[in-house]
Design a protein around this motif. Sequence first.
Motif, PDB file in Angstrom:
ATOM      1  N   ALA A 162       0.836  -1.207   0.000  1.00  0.00           N
ATOM      2  CA  ALA A 162       0.000   0.000   0.000  1.00  0.00           C
ATOM      3  C   ALA A 162       0.869   1.255   0.000  1.00  0.00           C
ATOM      4  N   TYR A 163       1.936   1.224   0.800  1.00  0.00           N
ATOM      5  CA  TYR A 163       2.819   2.384   0.910  1.00  0.00           C
ATOM      6  C   TYR A 163       3.458   2.725  -0.440  1.00  0.00           C
ATOM      7  N   SER A 164       3.906   1.713  -1.170  1.00  0.00           N
ATOM      8  CA  SER A 164       4.535   1.959  -2.470  1.00  0.00           C
ATOM      9  C   SER A 164       3.571   2.636  -3.431  1.00  0.00           C
ATOM     10  N   ASN A 165       2.320   2.171  -3.454  1.00  0.00           N
ATOM     11  CA  ASN A 165       1.328   2.781  -4.340  1.00  0.00           C
ATOM     12  C   ASN A 165       0.924   4.169  -3.860  1.00  0.00           C
ATOM     13  N   HIS A 166       0.806   4.332  -2.536  1.00  0.00           N
ATOM     14  CA  HIS A 166       0.496   5.658  -1.999  1.00  0.00           C
ATOM     15  C   HIS A 166       1.584   6.659  -2.388  1.00  0.00           C
TER      16      HIS A 166
END
Length: 660
Positions: free
Chosen positions: A335-339
């Motif tokens: 999720a962090y990478s996409n955020h």
Amino acid sequence: MEAIIEKGNEDIAAQALNLSNFTTSKKIGPNDLSKQEALDELEKEISDTGRYQGVEYQLVEDCISAAIISRELELDRHITEGRYERAIRLAREHGTERQIANALYQKAWTAVYWHDDFGVLLSVYDEIEAFSLGSRNSSDIEKAINLWQTLHTAVISEALSLEETKLVNRANSLIHHLEELSGETDRPNNAANSKWLMLGMRIVQHAADESQRDKLLRDFGDLVTGSQHLGGFEFNRAYEQFEVLGAPFGELEVYDEVFEQVLPVYQERHSDVAVADKLFNRGIDKLRTDKLISGIDLLGRALPKLIKAEKKERMVRCLAALASAYSSMDLFWAAYSNHMSALSILIQDFGETREIDPLLPMLLEKMFWGEISTGRIPHALWCLELQISTLRQTGLDEEDKGFQEDYQLKGGVLAMLLLKADASQLNEFTGLVNFFEQNGLIACSLALLFSFGGPDYLRQHEYVPDSESDTDIWEMMKRLWDQPAQDSLPERIDTFGGKSVSLISRLLGTRWEIVCQHNPWCVRIGESYMGFLEAFLATSLSHQAVGTMERAKMRFQLASEGEACPNEQGLELRPGSRSELATVVIWPERFPLSNDGRPPDFHFELSILKREVVIREAWTIGLNDPDGIAVSPSIDPIIPEGQENAPILELIEWQKKRGK
């Protein structure tokens, strides 16, 4: 009374009180204004009796158009119905059977969807059906099918009974006629179009019969793929019908199967962006029904097409949806990478336009709670600070009750995390007490001061009165610690104060740990790699991937000084030592990051926001004009005739000399 006037609801009040003589002026938007102008023009032409001599069919078309615009403007029902009656009368006198059916159809459609009145539909259905059954063109039958589907919905919702709608008999009549048309081999286009209309009706008709319904859906897919090379096959309308069927049947495996079958045909006829939109919409449908892996798969297929087409706005929405899906699966790093990818695009756009996308503060909200879940205090504070800055640019009312409640909730959760700090971490927080006080996060200041020196420290800094006993203060801190949010908080926090940073995730029964040297290259590449691992392994459940290790550890470190880079990528995978799977060696010169590794600071208070645009003719800009900064020496300005000494010529000449 004030509320009625302020909100512009005088007409509603007048209707409720039966004030027949009450009139009010209604504000008209630009769209309605253009429609009203078009309606006025049509009525003017219709009233010209000599205009339509010899072309009476056009008079009927204009009357139908006037009635439709009247409906869209939501004029009084009797006015709109009067226009429909005029269109029907003139169609019977001067028009064709198709025009009569169209006028009746539009009247029925308006009665149902604007006034919830099925009576008109029931009264005109038989005449429209008779026209449809008498035609050999598939397009003429659609109106009767649409009305039948409306009756079907009314029966399902119990607005009408099966008997009064004659639903079964009417369906059988239409399907029988469509079957005849679909068998006409000498008219393949009309036959194919008739067949998809028939299949759509039969799928709805057999919704409760699983085997029949699934067979019909597959037949629909076979028809679409088999008819794609027919020049007159209405593929787009057939695909729209398939998408409509997705509402009741979209969760079925057979629907997914047919979707994958017809998508390549759609892709041949449309751009990558259009295909990406279909994949995106289907992915969102999956997420709404908690089919997260399927949704991730569809969104992941949409993303490269959007990247290729450089559709930034759609890319951001797709990345945000992927991040939301991974968050729902407790895959923080994915999720962090996409955020972060979405955030970088939005911030870049802000730098170019000085306009804030409404998604930006929402994205930061999700990122804040994600960072809280991993105990990364510096990152959580950065997300909160940037979110507040962006909200201020959009007119945030910081005194708003809802905002303050949310803000203090975040402060309370941060305070609970701060209470988990060990002695070495507390040394890194000494400067944060004043920061929290200045930003109104008193609970955070209180937690830190208590951690620094207990009850005496709180009294010394006047956070509690001297009369407050140690027991009462400890009880107060215990209440803060025991808040329900404690169950979802991590056991430890990370302040990024050591020589290394550990990134941890649990996947398929394996505890993954990436140990990064504390520098921007190792940490950021390590975060990206952990995001990749989560995305890859978690979505491999459908491929029967199984973890075989209890623990897996990798190390990310910079190359030694003077060590030559062996490849273009700037990365080398080396065997790990002892219990480590591998070591990733990084050559930082291949990755141009900031020196300290922190996310960039954005000083919105220093920004120059675009308030208005002034358009000038380029030829009027001279040598000492402030707008000359926008003029390039290579410009070829348009100069009006007679302007031999246009000011811009002197400016261009000066710029060319300066360039030499």
